[in-house]
Design an enzyme around this catalytic site. Sequence first.
Site, short mmCIF file in Angstrom:
data_model
loop_
_atom_site.label_atom_id
_atom_site.label_comp_id
_atom_site.label_asym_id
_atom_site.label_seq_id
_atom_site.Cartn_x
_atom_site.Cartn_y
_atom_site.Cartn_z
N LYS A 104 0.69 -1.12 0.01
CA LYS A 104 -0.15 -0.10 0.05
C LYS A 104 0.76 1.14 0.14
CE LYS A 104 -3.36 2.68 2.88
NZ LYS A 104 -4.36 2.38 4.08
N GLU A 163 10.59 -4.61 4.36
CA GLU A 163 10.78 -6.05 3.85
C GLU A 163 10.41 -6.04 2.61
OE1 GLU A 163 9.12 -4.92 6.71
OE2 GLU A 163 8.89 -6.68 8.22
N GLY A 174 -4.64 -1.72 4.95
CA GLY A 174 -3.94 -2.79 4.63
C GLY A 174 -4.51 -4.16 4.71
N ARG A 175 -5.02 -4.59 6.02
CA ARG A 175 -5.90 -5.61 6.28
C ARG A 175 -7.22 -5.77 5.88
NH1 ARG A 175 -4.42 -2.71 10.35
NH2 ARG A 175 -6.04 -1.53 11.83
N GLU A 206 -4.46 -6.78 14.93
CA GLU A 206 -4.14 -5.48 14.26
C GLU A 206 -5.14 -4.40 14.54
OE1 GLU A 206 -2.58 -4.22 10.30
OE2 GLU A 206 -0.43 -4.50 11.34
N HIS A 245 -4.49 -33.36 17.28
CA HIS A 245 -3.53 -34.46 17.92
C HIS A 245 -2.46 -33.81 18.35
CE1 HIS A 245 -5.30 -38.02 16.41
NE2 HIS A 245 -5.93 -37.07 15.19
N LYS A 281 9.77 -0.76 13.83
CA LYS A 281 10.29 -0.42 12.39
C LYS A 281 11.38 0.60 12.72
CE LYS A 281 5.90 -1.10 10.14
NZ LYS A 281 4.90 -0.48 9.21
#
Length: 519
Positions: free
Chosen positions: A204, A210, A261-262, A347, A378, A487
């Site tokens: 965005k 990253e 973003g999400r 978030e 399990h 960051k």
Amino acid sequence: MGGAGIRCDRTAGWGALLSHYDESGIGFDLRRAFAEQPGRFEALSQEAPHLFADLSKNLIDSRTEALLQAVARESGLEARRDAMFAGAHINTTEDRAVLHTLLRRPASAPPAGPQQAAFDEVHSTLDAMLAFAERVRGDATITDVVNIGIGGSDLGPQMVVLALAEFAAPGKRFHFVSNVDGHELAGILRGLAPEHTLFLVASKTFTTAETMANAQSARRWFEQSGGSDVARHFAALTSNVDAAKAFGIETTFGFRDWVGGRYSLWSAIGLPIALALGADGFRRLLAGAHAMDEHFRTAPLARNLPVRLGLLDVWYRNFHRFTTRSIAPYHSALKRLPAYLQQLEMESNGKQVDASGQLLTFGTAPVLWGEPGTNGQHAYFQMLHQGTDVTPLEFIAVREPSHDLPGHHPKLLANALAQAQALMVGQADAGGHRNFPGNRPSTFFVFERLTPEALGAFIAMYEHRVFTSGALWDINSFDQWGAELGKVLARDLEPRLASGDASRLDGSTAGLLQRLRSI
Ligand code: F6P
């Protein structure tokens, strides 16, 4: 938040809920509730677009729901919801509207009023992006699509592409690179040929460290491995079109800052989904989400699934004080759903101050976690059945499988049913180590089939559920300042790893810096 409301703990109804909790919430017993109310399943389950939900194995009764709905009304949930749909700047700390719902509004249903220009832009971008997707789908020379993005620019597209793989056209492989850890990108690049690869740089902001590092390394690899046409092999999905151009990317699909973003898989960020499913499949995903938007916008609170679930979340977090919720998709293609929902809920609602910046005195987002069933059974279900903490569970089952291997699906469904049943009924007569306390709550979702519409509706339902609890808590569910400090510190520490300068660092960070430098 816009739509001026009252924080839930300041409403008159909150006091009534506290009394109700003291009187019948603490000692609530699901087994007794079912015995006393033969119609409990019908009363506490419901159909919503593309989705059936059974809430009856939760620690609530109709009085709990009525009291929660009264608090919702008093705190102004409906006005806040309407403010979001109307484009008010409910993301106050960033002074932005929150209009991801506009992205899934069909062209045939234009909104009234000031959103017309934004709506036209949404549809022209959508048409262009879907036309591009169809062109690439028809281009047999492109065999591999690599999405480079992180957080919302990764989790949504990755989860959906995996979940709906059966609808994907054959002939293309999809890869998702998010981590700055070079092991991830290097591992993917090893199997690729530049002339057969399309890189999508999804960000965005087009500034995320990253993603920028991975995009630069991907371009370097492309050029060093004989790739010549960056313009043909790289596309950007971003709201920062200028930065994408400066990076050298010519094909860019944009979206506005009112898409968080999400909440962005419905926007250009969804291009990997469109490449996998095609234009028709992507529109079906949008249509499912839009149907849920309309349900959320218009259904009365008592029959409004996202609202009922959001209120249940408040009940569990603030009265029962459950700190986690576990997601158990009984469909292996939904493997990434828990990770996707983690960002969506944690978030959005992992906040400690209300809209006016006041410190909250009650809990907000729980920890979300989970694995597909039956694998989780399990591993950690032991704790869910016999551990000391109660964790509400969410089962997701699909009635009709999309494979024809005999016998598997009934076994899978029987396991989902059995786990929910065992958590609730328990086993008291065995004693000691074999004792199951029971009375452990769960919600059970059923899809007819895992289709684009069903998944779209489910995701939108979750978005609105998160909105609902966030609105009652009076927090801004649409910013993420908590992601920023780390960051900034990483930017400071990176050169120190090279120089060894540990000045002004705390003792632990200084010690670890030295330890890591020698590796
Ligand atoms: O740092 C958190 C975050 O901003 C998320 O909210 C977002 O989804 C992610 O980073 C990626 O951001 P971008 O799409 O701008 O690269």
